[in-house]
Write a protein that holds these residues in place. Structure first.
Motif, PDB file in Angstrom:
ATOM      1  N   SER A 281     -60.436  92.199  29.382  1.00 15.65           N
ATOM      2  CA  SER A 281     -61.641  91.397  29.556  1.00 15.65           C
ATOM      3  C   SER A 281     -62.362  91.790  30.834  1.00 15.65           C
ATOM      4  O   SER A 281     -61.739  92.084  31.852  1.00 15.65           O
ATOM      5  N   ALA A 329     -48.997  85.232  29.436  1.00 14.50           N
ATOM      6  CA  ALA A 329     -50.432  85.335  29.150  1.00 14.50           C
ATOM      7  C   ALA A 329     -51.194  84.476  30.146  1.00 14.50           C
ATOM      8  O   ALA A 329     -50.723  83.416  30.570  1.00 14.50           O
ATOM      9  N   GLY A 332     -55.961  84.435  28.011  1.00 16.96           N
ATOM     10  CA  GLY A 332     -56.105  85.369  26.901  1.00 16.96           C
ATOM     11  C   GLY A 332     -55.646  86.781  27.189  1.00 16.96           C
ATOM     12  O   GLY A 332     -55.571  87.611  26.274  1.00 16.96           O
ATOM     13  N   SER A 333     -55.342  87.105  28.432  1.00 17.02           N
ATOM     14  CA  SER A 333     -54.848  88.430  28.798  1.00 17.02           C
ATOM     15  C   SER A 333     -53.319  88.418  28.834  1.00 17.02           C
ATOM     16  O   SER A 333     -52.712  87.457  29.312  1.00 17.02           O
TER      17      SER A 333
END
Length: 366
Positions: A281, A329, A332-333
């Motif tokens: 991201s 996590a 979201g990564s």
């Protein structure tokens, strides 16, 4: 406080909602400058306080976590103000010079700290003052920083936390950042002369570098920032501050009981680790984002940066129960704990941690 005059340097890009430069056009190159040469970082948004008065050292000794009573002239330190329950309320970087104790603290925290100090004065001969309007912090960072200081005709303190006087202000040597090669010298100078001091150091060969570069190497070195890498539950035992800002053999101070108990038990509830994120991201997670193991929250991230060699990395406070090889996590990564942050009793899991970091970084490359 007005914005810094160093924002007039070529290429300066101001921090979002800040008063200093985040970078000067190429933050990754600026990181390499700090790692391999010498860069001048504008940190003039930090708050600065002074404490003159005959009782200042014994008084600070009684209300902070550090042994201040016999702090010598020309010496510095780090110190914490703790809550009665041992939670970190303030982090101070201290210098003792010429009958005055100086402290610089995180931007925007000076007024609250001054309020606490005023409440604790009682009848003692101390006069704490917030002097941010008149004084500012610059940092000269890098392996060749000592040569740059000497080339500018300024003193070069030889030991960590040693303080050398200037005609106005002082230079203080701090622990190195990055991989340990980037020496840090903080210069506390009159705000009116900030541009002149910067010109002197730039003329000696230092290159301008923004706070983004400094932060990347700070994170690599696992040096926490108060209010970013700490939260309202943080105790010193969870961070390196236990060794840099706490004296474990001094007398009573607020919060000491918690610090001593957890130290003797040897297992704080959380530990500070370096996380590797996949970096897919463009938007980096914000400080305070939860660290997840599946659907379970196991910690929080603090500083998140793009490092010129390591990719996206972050400091995070995670539960002691988190195995270094655990798939994590953040916003979201995918994330993984750096194998160097494997607790000693779990040393046989380093291989799993290295595999997890490799998987996260290969996801970034793809």
């Amino acid at each position: 406080m007005t914005v810094s005059p160093l924002l007039s340097l070529p290429g300066a890009v101001r921090e979002e909602a800040g008063r200093v430069a985040a970078h000067y056009g190429d933050p990754l190159r600026e990181q390499r400058t700090l790692a391999e040469g010498a860069g001048l970082v504008d940190r003039s948004d930090r708050d600065v306080l002074v404490v003159p008065g005959a009782d200042r050292l014994s008084w600070l000794h009684s209300i902070t976590s550090q042994h201040m009573e016999r702090l010598a002239d020309g010496a510095g330190s780090e110190a914490l103000v703790l809550s009665p329950n041992g939670h970190v309320e303030h982090h101070l970087v201290v210098a003792e010079l010429g009958g005055t104790t100086w402290a610089d603290v995180e931007p925007g925290t000076g007024s609250e700290l001054l309020g606490f100090l005023d409440r604790m004065r009682f009848m003692l001969r101390v006069e704490p003052q917030l002097v941010t309007e008149g004084w500012a912090v610059l940092s000269l960072v890098g392996p060749t920083a000592p040569e740059m200081l000497a080339g500018a005709g300024l003193p070069v303190p030889g030991n960590e936390y040693a303080v050398a006087p200037l005609s106005e202000g002082f230079v203080r040597r701090m622990p190195a950042i990055g991989d340990g090669a980037a020496t840090v010298f903080d210069l506390v100078v009159p705000r009116a002369g900030l541009g002149g001091v910067a010109d002197l150091l730039l003329g000696a060969g230092a290159r301008p570098a923004g706070t983004a570069a400094y932060e990347a190497l700070r994170v690599e070195a696992r040096r926490p920032r108060f209010g970013v890498d700490s939260d309202h539950r943080t105790i010193p035992n969870e961070l390196e501050w236990l060794s840099t800002a706490v004296h474990l053999e001094k007398g009573c101070y607020r919060g000491q009981e918690t610090v001593a108990r957890v130290h003797n038990l040897g297992r704080p509830p959380r530990r500070l680790v370096l996380l590797h994120l996949d970096g897919i991201s463009e938007d980096l997670p914000a400080p305070g984002e939860p660290v997840l193991a599946g659907t379970r929250t196991v910690g929080r991230v603090g500083s998140v940066v793009r490092h010129h060699e390591l990719g996206v990395i972050a400091l995070a406070l995670v539960k002691q129960s988190v195995d270094p090889g655990t798939a994590l996590a953040v916003a979201g990564s995918t994330a993984a704990v750096d194998p160097e942050d494997t607790p000693a009793e779990l040393d046989d899991t380093r291989a799993a941690a290295r595999d997890r970091v490799r998987a996260v970084r290969s996801a970034t490359i793809r």
